[in-house]
Design a protein around this motif. Sequence first.
Motif, mmCIF file in Angstrom:
data_model
loop_
_atom_site.group_PDB
_atom_site.id
_atom_site.type_symbol
_atom_site.label_atom_id
_atom_site.label_comp_id
_atom_site.label_asym_id
_atom_site.label_seq_id
_atom_site.Cartn_x
_atom_site.Cartn_y
_atom_site.Cartn_z
ATOM 1 N N ALA A 40 0.851 -1.190 0.000
ATOM 2 C CA ALA A 40 0.000 0.000 0.000
ATOM 3 C C ALA A 40 0.891 1.246 0.000
ATOM 4 N N ALA A 41 1.989 1.170 0.769
ATOM 5 C CA ALA A 41 2.901 2.306 0.850
ATOM 6 C C ALA A 41 3.589 2.526 -0.496
ATOM 7 N N GLN A 42 3.927 1.430 -1.143
ATOM 8 C CA GLN A 42 4.608 1.483 -2.439
ATOM 9 C C GLN A 42 3.684 2.083 -3.501
ATOM 10 N N GLY A 43 2.438 1.674 -3.438
ATOM 11 C CA GLY A 43 1.419 2.328 -4.243
ATOM 12 C C GLY A 43 1.442 2.073 -5.731
ATOM 13 N N ASN A 44 0.763 1.019 -6.164
ATOM 14 C CA ASN A 44 0.527 0.833 -7.590
ATOM 15 C C ASN A 44 -0.772 1.533 -7.909
ATOM 16 N N ARG A 45 -0.682 2.772 -8.322
ATOM 17 C CA ARG A 45 -1.895 3.537 -8.577
ATOM 18 C C ARG A 45 -2.051 3.815 -10.064
ATOM 19 N N VAL A 46 -3.258 3.657 -10.516
ATOM 20 C CA VAL A 46 -3.557 3.927 -11.923
ATOM 21 C C VAL A 46 -4.663 4.972 -11.970
ATOM 22 N N GLY A 65 -0.584 -10.338 -8.981
ATOM 23 C CA GLY A 65 -0.252 -10.628 -7.593
ATOM 24 C C GLY A 65 0.052 -9.402 -6.750
ATOM 25 N N GLU A 66 0.005 -8.232 -7.341
ATOM 26 C CA GLU A 66 0.243 -7.011 -6.565
ATOM 27 C C GLU A 66 -1.011 -6.156 -6.539
ATOM 28 N N PRO A 67 -1.372 -5.691 -5.336
ATOM 29 C CA PRO A 67 -2.567 -4.848 -5.261
ATOM 30 C C PRO A 67 -2.418 -3.611 -6.138
ATOM 31 N N VAL A 68 -3.464 -3.289 -6.829
ATOM 32 C CA VAL A 68 -3.448 -2.088 -7.646
ATOM 33 C C VAL A 68 -4.651 -1.238 -7.235
ATOM 34 N N THR A 69 -4.432 0.061 -7.176
ATOM 35 C CA THR A 69 -5.531 0.970 -6.856
ATOM 36 C C THR A 69 -5.860 1.791 -8.086
ATOM 37 N N LEU A 70 -7.077 1.633 -8.550
ATOM 38 C CA LEU A 70 -7.545 2.472 -9.647
ATOM 39 C C LEU A 70 -8.147 3.727 -9.025
ATOM 40 N N VAL A 71 -7.722 4.863 -9.526
ATOM 41 C CA VAL A 71 -8.303 6.123 -9.062
ATOM 42 C C VAL A 71 -9.074 6.693 -10.253
ATOM 43 N N GLU A 102 -11.610 5.507 -5.453
ATOM 44 C CA GLU A 102 -10.544 4.506 -5.439
ATOM 45 C C GLU A 102 -11.114 3.097 -5.368
ATOM 46 N N VAL A 103 -10.555 2.236 -6.210
ATOM 47 C CA VAL A 103 -10.927 0.826 -6.208
ATOM 48 C C VAL A 103 -9.626 0.035 -6.135
ATOM 49 N N THR A 104 -9.470 -0.766 -5.098
ATOM 50 C CA THR A 104 -8.242 -1.544 -4.957
ATOM 51 C C THR A 104 -8.556 -3.027 -5.058
ATOM 52 N N PHE A 105 -7.761 -3.729 -5.862
ATOM 53 C CA PHE A 105 -7.898 -5.186 -5.923
ATOM 54 C C PHE A 105 -6.565 -5.771 -6.355
#
Length: 130
Positions: A40-46, A65-71, A102-105
């Motif tokens: 979460a800290a690293q933050g894969n944000r799109v 395999g890595e959580p991604v957060t769509l904004v 935000e949608v995280t999965f």
Amino acid sequence: MIAKTMVAALFAAAVVLPAAEALACGKHAKPAAATTVAQAAQGNRVELSVTEEGFGPTPVKVKKGEPVTLVITRKTDKTCAKEIMIPAYDIEKELPLNQPVEVTFTPTKSGEVKYGCGMGQMIAGVLVVE
Ligand SMILES: [Cu+2]
């Protein structure tokens, strides 16, 4: 603002956790929780937006395999894309006008993940999981 507070809370939890685990002799250690915090800290944000052209940018690459957060920010009232659905991950969220949502999965399979509006994905985009 709320998201920033939550991240701060997660960091606080991460600092406290190792001490608590040491006391419990590792019996109740929760490596999964620690991993979640790090990612979460690293933050894969799109960042995605909804315009009269639909969802964009698309396609976007994300990591398996890595959580991604769509904004997602809906910037127009002129299309039917007033929510986002990601059927493969059972996600459905309203998109209020001009408010980032935000949608995280965590993508679990390689390949394409299609998302789109609530009506049969008429307006849609693609995430490519690698
Ligand atoms: Cu639609």
